[in-house]
Write an enzyme that holds these catalytic residues in place. Structure first.
Site, PDB file in Angstrom:
ATOM      1  N   ARG A 137       0.806  -1.239   0.000  1.00  0.00           N
ATOM      2  CA  ARG A 137       0.000   0.000   0.000  1.00  0.00           C
ATOM      3  C   ARG A 137       0.828   1.273   0.000  1.00  0.00           C
ATOM      4  NH1 ARG A 137      -3.008  -3.198   3.445  1.00  0.00           N
ATOM      5  NH2 ARG A 137      -4.822  -4.069   2.383  1.00  0.00           N
ATOM      6  N   LYS A 159       3.596  11.641 -11.014  1.00  0.00           N
ATOM      7  CA  LYS A 159       2.874  10.664 -11.831  1.00  0.00           C
ATOM      8  C   LYS A 159       3.721   9.408 -11.971  1.00  0.00           C
ATOM      9  CE  LYS A 159       0.274  13.633 -15.024  1.00  0.00           C
ATOM     10  NZ  LYS A 159       0.177  13.946 -16.470  1.00  0.00           N
ATOM     11  N   GLU A 201      12.072  19.263 -24.102  1.00  0.00           N
ATOM     12  CA  GLU A 201      11.123  19.597 -23.017  1.00  0.00           C
ATOM     13  C   GLU A 201      11.504  20.920 -22.352  1.00  0.00           C
ATOM     14  OE1 GLU A 201       8.307  18.086 -22.420  1.00  0.00           O
ATOM     15  OE2 GLU A 201       8.546  16.031 -23.178  1.00  0.00           O
ATOM     16  N   LYS A 243       8.175  23.633 -14.083  1.00  0.00           N
ATOM     17  CA  LYS A 243       7.229  22.521 -14.008  1.00  0.00           C
ATOM     18  C   LYS A 243       6.592  22.465 -12.625  1.00  0.00           C
ATOM     19  CE  LYS A 243       5.951  17.828 -14.824  1.00  0.00           C
ATOM     20  NZ  LYS A 243       6.224  16.446 -15.189  1.00  0.00           N
ATOM     21  N   GLU A 253      -4.269  17.945 -13.370  1.00  0.00           N
ATOM     22  CA  GLU A 253      -4.473  18.225 -14.777  1.00  0.00           C
ATOM     23  C   GLU A 253      -5.903  18.615 -15.113  1.00  0.00           C
ATOM     24  OE1 GLU A 253      -3.472  15.307 -18.057  1.00  0.00           O
ATOM     25  OE2 GLU A 253      -1.510  16.091 -17.564  1.00  0.00           O
ATOM     26  N   ARG A 257      -2.309  22.747 -15.576  1.00  0.00           N
ATOM     27  CA  ARG A 257      -1.306  21.728 -15.896  1.00  0.00           C
ATOM     28  C   ARG A 257      -1.329  21.358 -17.377  1.00  0.00           C
ATOM     29  NH1 ARG A 257       0.490  16.797 -11.850  1.00  0.00           N
ATOM     30  NH2 ARG A 257       2.065  15.898 -13.197  1.00  0.00           N
ATOM     31  N   ASN A 261       1.155  20.309 -21.941  1.00  0.00           N
ATOM     32  CA  ASN A 261       0.889  19.446 -23.101  1.00  0.00           C
ATOM     33  C   ASN A 261       1.185  20.132 -24.429  1.00  0.00           C
ATOM     34  OD1 ASN A 261       0.046  17.368 -21.467  1.00  0.00           O
ATOM     35  ND2 ASN A 261      -2.116  17.939 -21.570  1.00  0.00           N
ATOM     36  N   HIS A 264       2.301  18.248 -27.481  1.00  0.00           N
ATOM     37  CA  HIS A 264       2.160  16.830 -27.154  1.00  0.00           C
ATOM     38  C   HIS A 264       0.981  16.141 -27.836  1.00  0.00           C
ATOM     39  CE1 HIS A 264       5.350  17.483 -24.360  1.00  0.00           C
ATOM     40  NE2 HIS A 264       5.290  16.262 -23.879  1.00  0.00           N
ATOM     41  N   HIS A 268       2.668  13.250 -29.527  1.00  0.00           N
ATOM     42  CA  HIS A 268       2.382  11.862 -29.130  1.00  0.00           C
ATOM     43  C   HIS A 268       1.932  11.038 -30.328  1.00  0.00           C
ATOM     44  CE1 HIS A 268       1.756  12.615 -24.545  1.00  0.00           C
ATOM     45  NE2 HIS A 268       2.939  12.087 -24.779  1.00  0.00           N
ATOM     46  N   HIS A 280      10.819  10.562 -27.742  1.00  0.00           N
ATOM     47  CA  HIS A 280       9.727  11.425 -27.303  1.00  0.00           C
ATOM     48  C   HIS A 280      10.030  12.902 -27.615  1.00  0.00           C
ATOM     49  CE1 HIS A 280       6.409  12.837 -24.834  1.00  0.00           C
ATOM     50  NE2 HIS A 280       7.242  13.633 -24.186  1.00  0.00           N
TER      51      HIS A 280
HETATM   52  N1  LIG Z   1       5.823  10.726 -14.924  1.00  0.00           N
HETATM   53  C1  LIG Z   1       5.812  11.771 -15.720  1.00  0.00           C
HETATM   54  O1  LIG Z   1       5.276  12.830 -15.383  1.00  0.00           O
HETATM   55  C2  LIG Z   1       6.476  11.670 -17.052  1.00  0.00           C
HETATM   56  C3  LIG Z   1       6.731  12.828 -17.793  1.00  0.00           C
HETATM   57  C4  LIG Z   1       7.403  12.700 -19.005  1.00  0.00           C
HETATM   58  C5  LIG Z   1       7.803  11.443 -19.441  1.00  0.00           C
HETATM   59  N2  LIG Z   1       7.529  10.346 -18.704  1.00  0.00           N
HETATM   60  C6  LIG Z   1       7.947   9.012 -19.148  1.00  0.00           C
HETATM   61  O2  LIG Z   1       9.371   8.986 -19.208  1.00  0.00           O
HETATM   62  C7  LIG Z   1       9.749   7.971 -20.129  1.00  0.00           C
HETATM   63  C8  LIG Z   1      10.861   8.488 -20.983  1.00  0.00           C
HETATM   64  O3  LIG Z   1      11.963   8.794 -20.162  1.00  0.00           O
HETATM   65  P1  LIG Z   1      13.449   8.732 -20.736  1.00  0.00           P
HETATM   66  O4  LIG Z   1      13.516   9.506 -21.983  1.00  0.00           O
HETATM   67  O5  LIG Z   1      14.352   9.055 -19.630  1.00  0.00           O
HETATM   68  O6  LIG Z   1      13.557   7.196 -21.177  1.00  0.00           O
HETATM   69  P2  LIG Z   1      14.381   5.966 -20.559  1.00  0.00           P
HETATM   70  O7  LIG Z   1      14.167   5.839 -19.114  1.00  0.00           O
HETATM   71  O8  LIG Z   1      14.059   4.807 -21.407  1.00  0.00           O
HETATM   72  O9  LIG Z   1      15.880   6.403 -20.816  1.00  0.00           O
HETATM   73  C9  LIG Z   1      16.346   6.530 -22.144  1.00  0.00           C
HETATM   74  C10 LIG Z   1      17.553   5.611 -22.388  1.00  0.00           C
HETATM   75  O10 LIG Z   1      18.690   6.173 -21.752  1.00  0.00           O
HETATM   76  C11 LIG Z   1      19.267   5.235 -20.872  1.00  0.00           C
HETATM   77  N3  LIG Z   1      19.876   5.994 -19.793  1.00  0.00           N
HETATM   78  C12 LIG Z   1      19.243   6.759 -18.873  1.00  0.00           C
HETATM   79  N4  LIG Z   1      20.135   7.412 -18.137  1.00  0.00           N
HETATM   80  C13 LIG Z   1      21.354   7.076 -18.598  1.00  0.00           C
HETATM   81  C14 LIG Z   1      22.679   7.456 -18.270  1.00  0.00           C
HETATM   82  N5  LIG Z   1      22.921   8.359 -17.317  1.00  0.00           N
HETATM   83  N6  LIG Z   1      23.689   6.891 -18.932  1.00  0.00           N
HETATM   84  C15 LIG Z   1      23.444   6.008 -19.946  1.00  0.00           C
HETATM   85  N7  LIG Z   1      22.245   5.634 -20.320  1.00  0.00           N
HETATM   86  C16 LIG Z   1      21.205   6.159 -19.649  1.00  0.00           C
HETATM   87  C17 LIG Z   1      18.167   4.302 -20.476  1.00  0.00           C
HETATM   88  O11 LIG Z   1      18.670   3.074 -20.045  1.00  0.00           O
HETATM   89  C18 LIG Z   1      17.397   4.208 -21.794  1.00  0.00           C
HETATM   90  O12 LIG Z   1      18.019   3.289 -22.639  1.00  0.00           O
HETATM   91  C19 LIG Z   1       8.494   7.598 -20.900  1.00  0.00           C
HETATM   92  O13 LIG Z   1       8.036   6.346 -20.458  1.00  0.00           O
HETATM   93  C20 LIG Z   1       7.496   8.675 -20.530  1.00  0.00           C
HETATM   94  O14 LIG Z   1       6.169   8.215 -20.553  1.00  0.00           O
HETATM   95  C21 LIG Z   1       6.879  10.435 -17.522  1.00  0.00           C
HETATM   96 ZN   LIG Z   2       6.841  15.270 -22.928  1.00  0.00          ZN
END
Ligand SMILES: NC(=O)c1ccc[n+]([C@@H]2O[C@H](COP(=O)([O-])OP(=O)(O)OC[C@H]3O[C@@H](n4cnc5c(N)ncnc54)[C@H](O)[C@@H]3O)[C@@H](O)[C@H]2O)c1
Ligand SMILES: [Zn+2]
Length: 382
Positions: A137, A159, A201, A243, A253, A257, A261, A264, A268, A280
């Protein structure tokens, strides 16, 4: 901790995030930004996040790079911890790996008195955060973002969640971290394409809320991409502040918030149509251009705004045209599957000019006809 930080040439900065009133405790948390912060973790972890044991969740890239040494450092300091690794990539952000990681924590007999450390990019943060949100939980957790996107975007706002075949991020929960610690030195191993995509971003943050920041980003692109410590630190701090201000004003949202987007709705769609071959941030850059053009054609966005977006994106080596492989019909159809598109009317989060989001008549959303979107897409082609 403070004295060790002061010795560094680039000081640690921190931003306080106050989630909206509907959030559960804690009512605020800190985002610490600076070089080498992971090395000092045992100095502050027990005090900030007291736990009997720590589960460090990392992907197959960040586990060998940073997870193993982190667990060693913690264990040596008398803080028992385990490393739980999952395969890197969006394809792992699923209920399967949520269950797998949770089961492995159960097997390792983690209890209510454990805490989770999410060490990696946004995939790790969302997945490990969701494990923490639901394990017995809810366990306290720490975000240790290692990608630029995670540092400025996904680690802030609380999130967490996973993807399903029906769409991204459809199963999840709001769960705020106790603290976010962004060690900017980890960006040295991040693939450059990921770094550029993360910068999209930041450009978005400038575009929706801070013109001076937008211009600073444009003028500092080279230093930022070279990871000049002061520049990258300033970027992360300002983006997190922006942010946090938005998220703090509107936790779930309903209104404000939505300005996050910008770019996006179309972005997306393009990201999904690319089969996730586009990152992304690359898709969001294209989305900002198309949505800038939509706004200009509706008279909501000042003329010339899209050119400024193009200029900034280009300086970060991001694509600034939409390839013809993404047909207007395809993109329009894909925007309709976006979870934000309720009852068929697609609302866009537009900007009035660089630095100012459109209030969209108070709801922060502007309904846009398909024909307008199609025309903007055609204008955005190479
Ligand atoms: N929770 C939220 O509010 C929110 C907001 C925006 C995006 N997201 C989510 O975030 C995700 C995308 O995040 P991302 O772009 O970080 O993707 P990711 O976590 O897949 O990282 C991208 C790549 O970089 C690698 N990596 C990360 N840090 C590294 C480092 N220091 N050295 C070497 N390799 C490294 C990872 O292993 C991966 O292969 C999506 O799933 C998206 O939906 C969430
Ligand atoms: Zn984004």
């Amino acid at each position: 901790v403070a004295s060790r930080m002061e010795q560094r040439q680039v000081p640690t900065s921190s931003v306080t995030v106050t989630p909206g009133s509907a959030e559960a405790a804690p009512s605020f948390y800190e985002v610490r930004i600076g070089p080498g912060l992971l090395r000092d973790i045992s100095d502050w972890l027990l005090q900030l996040v007291p736990a009997r044991r720590y589960a460090v969740i990392a992907d197959s890239n960040t586990a060998p790079l940073y997870g193993a040494s982190l667990v060693l450092e913690l264990t040596t300091a008398g803080l028992p911890s385990d490393l739980l690794e999952f395969p890197a990539g969006e394809a792992s952000k699923t209920r399967h790996f949520w269950a797998d990681l949770s089961d492995r924590m159960l097997l390792a007999q983690h209890g209510r008195d454990s805490a989770v450390l999410a060490l990696g990019g946004g995939v790790t943060g969302d997945l490990a955060g969701f494990v923490a949100a639901t394990y017995m939980r809810g366990l306290p957790y720490v975000q240790l973002p290692t990608s630029l996107l995670a540092m400025i975007d996904s680690s802030v706002g609380g999130k967490t969640g996973v993807d399903t075949p029906a769409g991204k991020n459809l199963i999840g929960s709001f769960h705020q971290p106790i603290v976010v610690v962004a060690d900017v030195e980890t960006l040295r191993t991040l693939p450059e394409r990921e770094l550029r995509a993360g910068a999209a971003e930041a450009i978005k943050h400038g575009a929706i809320a801070d013109e001076a920041y937008f211009e600073w980003l444009r003028d500092s692109a080279t230093e930022i991409l070279q990871l000049a410590p002061a520049s990258i630190g300033d970027l992360i701090r300002r983006s997190v502040e922006l942010k946090a201000a938005v998220v703090g004003a509107d936790e779930r949202e309903h209104g404000l918030r939505k300005i996050l987007n910008f770019g996006h709705t179309v972005g997306h769609a393009i990201e999904a149509l690319s089969g996730f071959r586009l990152l992304h941030g690359e898709a969001i850059g294209m989305g900002m251009i198309v949505e800038g053009l939509i706004g200009e054609s509706l008279g909501i966005t000042a003329a010339g705004t899209t050119d400024r977006l193009r200029e900034a994106l280009a300086l970060f080596g991001l694509p600034i045209t939409v390839p013809s492989t993404f047909s207007s019909e395809g993109v329009l159809a894909a925007t309709r599957t976006d979870k934000k598109a309720r009852s068929g009317v697609i609302e866009y989060s537009l900007i009035e000019r660089i630095g100012t989001a459109s209030r969209g008549g108070g709801s922060y959303g502007t309904p846009v006809e398909d024909a307008t979107v199609a025309m903007a897409l055609e204008t955005a082609r190479d």
